[in-house]
Design a protein around this motif. Sequence first.
Motif, PDB file in Angstrom:
ATOM      1  N   ILE A 235       0.874  -1.177   0.000  1.00  0.00           N
ATOM      2  CA  ILE A 235       0.000   0.000   0.000  1.00  0.00           C
ATOM      3  C   ILE A 235       0.908   1.223   0.000  1.00  0.00           C
TER       4      ILE A 235
ATOM      5  N   GLU B 285      -0.862   6.522   3.135  1.00  0.00           N
ATOM      6  CA  GLU B 285      -1.324   6.446   4.519  1.00  0.00           C
ATOM      7  C   GLU B 285      -2.566   7.319   4.669  1.00  0.00           C
ATOM      8  N   GLU B 286      -3.237   7.196   5.806  1.00  0.00           N
ATOM      9  CA  GLU B 286      -4.368   8.089   6.082  1.00  0.00           C
ATOM     10  C   GLU B 286      -3.900   9.540   6.051  1.00  0.00           C
TER      11      GLU B 286
ATOM     12  N   LEU C  28      -1.966   3.359  -5.745  1.00  0.00           N
ATOM     13  CA  LEU C  28      -2.460   3.252  -4.375  1.00  0.00           C
ATOM     14  C   LEU C  28      -2.101   1.914  -3.749  1.00  0.00           C
ATOM     15  N   VAL C  29      -2.366   0.824  -4.476  1.00  0.00           N
ATOM     16  CA  VAL C  29      -2.188  -0.518  -3.925  1.00  0.00           C
ATOM     17  C   VAL C  29      -1.687  -1.461  -5.018  1.00  0.00           C
TER      18      VAL C  29
ATOM     19  N   ILE D  43      -6.760  10.403   1.327  1.00  0.00           N
ATOM     20  CA  ILE D  43      -7.062   9.087   1.900  1.00  0.00           C
ATOM     21  C   ILE D  43      -7.729   9.295   3.255  1.00  0.00           C
TER      22      ILE D  43
ATOM     23  N   LYS E 281      -7.537   3.858   6.087  1.00  0.00           N
ATOM     24  CA  LYS E 281      -6.678   2.752   5.644  1.00  0.00           C
ATOM     25  C   LYS E 281      -6.956   1.575   6.574  1.00  0.00           C
ATOM     26  N   ASN E 282      -7.412   0.467   6.012  1.00  0.00           N
ATOM     27  CA  ASN E 282      -7.886  -0.648   6.824  1.00  0.00           C
ATOM     28  C   ASN E 282      -6.973  -1.868   6.849  1.00  0.00           C
TER      29      ASN E 282
ATOM     30  N   GLU F 115      -2.631  -3.489   6.203  1.00  0.00           N
ATOM     31  CA  GLU F 115      -1.191  -3.248   6.087  1.00  0.00           C
ATOM     32  C   GLU F 115      -0.621  -4.209   5.051  1.00  0.00           C
TER      33      GLU F 115
ATOM     34  N   ILE G 128      -9.818  -1.624   1.215  1.00  0.00           N
ATOM     35  CA  ILE G 128      -8.431  -1.395   1.660  1.00  0.00           C
ATOM     36  C   ILE G 128      -8.250   0.066   2.072  1.00  0.00           C
ATOM     37  N   LEU G 129      -8.756   0.968   1.236  1.00  0.00           N
ATOM     38  CA  LEU G 129      -8.655   2.401   1.496  1.00  0.00           C
ATOM     39  C   LEU G 129     -10.006   3.058   1.202  1.00  0.00           C
TER      40      LEU G 129
END
Length: 338
Positions: free
Chosen positions: A76, A79-80, A90-91, A160, A163-164, A166, A176-177
């Motif tokens: 990822i 971050e938030e 993003l991912v 963002i 963020k759920n 890692e 995920i986000l």
Amino acid sequence: MKSIKNLSVISLACLMLVSCGKNKEQSDVQEERIEQVKVLTLENTEIAREINLSAVLQGYETQNVAPSVTGKIEHIYVEEGSKVAKGQDLVTMDQLQYKTSQLAFANLGVELTRVEALLKTGSATQQAYDQLKLSYDQTKENLDFLKSNTYVKAPFSGVIAAKNYEDGELYAGQPILILTQISTLKAEIAIPELYFPQVKVGMPMIIKSEIYGDKEFVGTIERVFPTIDPTSHTFNVKVKIPNAKEELRPGMYVSTNLKLDKVNAIVVPYQTVLKLQGSNDRYVFINRNGVAERVPVVLGQRIDDNVEIISDKINVGDQIVVTGQSRLVDGSKLNVVK
């Protein structure tokens, strides 16, 4: 002895008749009671109508970053609180499935080229070519799908909000986000139905937040929803709010002001309007030839110590009771004093 009993019975009957007569007289007196009141003759007043309501701001666009393929999250990139641009990575998800499909697609491409050459020389049939071409196109479509869900990019510029997961965790269930746009915000506001004919797309709306005191932000009505809620008797509007400096944020509580055209309205002192106990229904008393008529009303705009009242049973020229109305019931006899 018998005569004494008879006399007692007669006396008791007389007393009852006298008592009934007094009760009737008292009842007649109560029925004839006349309330002393003051009235105001209603007339049209031109008012600059405006609507003041509260709202909670939202990101103009909010999207859950939730790939359509499950599996391990390789990395990822944000971050938030991270600000991201449209198209930014993003991912990255587990790449095995994508790379396997990529190899299959490459092999089909080689085979398709070979069969195409054979078709030109007559060594392959059109049917064989068509079947291979269909397989090639389907694999290409699946490869594009896997690519966008393996290497996930931002669909628009924003921040963002959550963020759920890692790196290395197994993705399943919640997104995920969460990406939300803040350079432009929106608010959905419920407006009383009586203003429906006057509210139009494109009208400006003033936005204020207590955080910034009297500073005004200007939004624009982007959509007027076409239906009225039968329970609340309101309709919704969607307001678009430019926020280039990002002073406002999603979740903020704000006040809004929408100015409408000037109209002729019936305006009365606020204290003349009574509230039905146990509900939010409002009513006034009108003098109808010396008799009080209770009339339900809807409150419109508040103007200092006055308020607009709306009712199809009230007209210009009617006399509204402004003093003594709290003692009245429907049908009370009135004496108007100056």
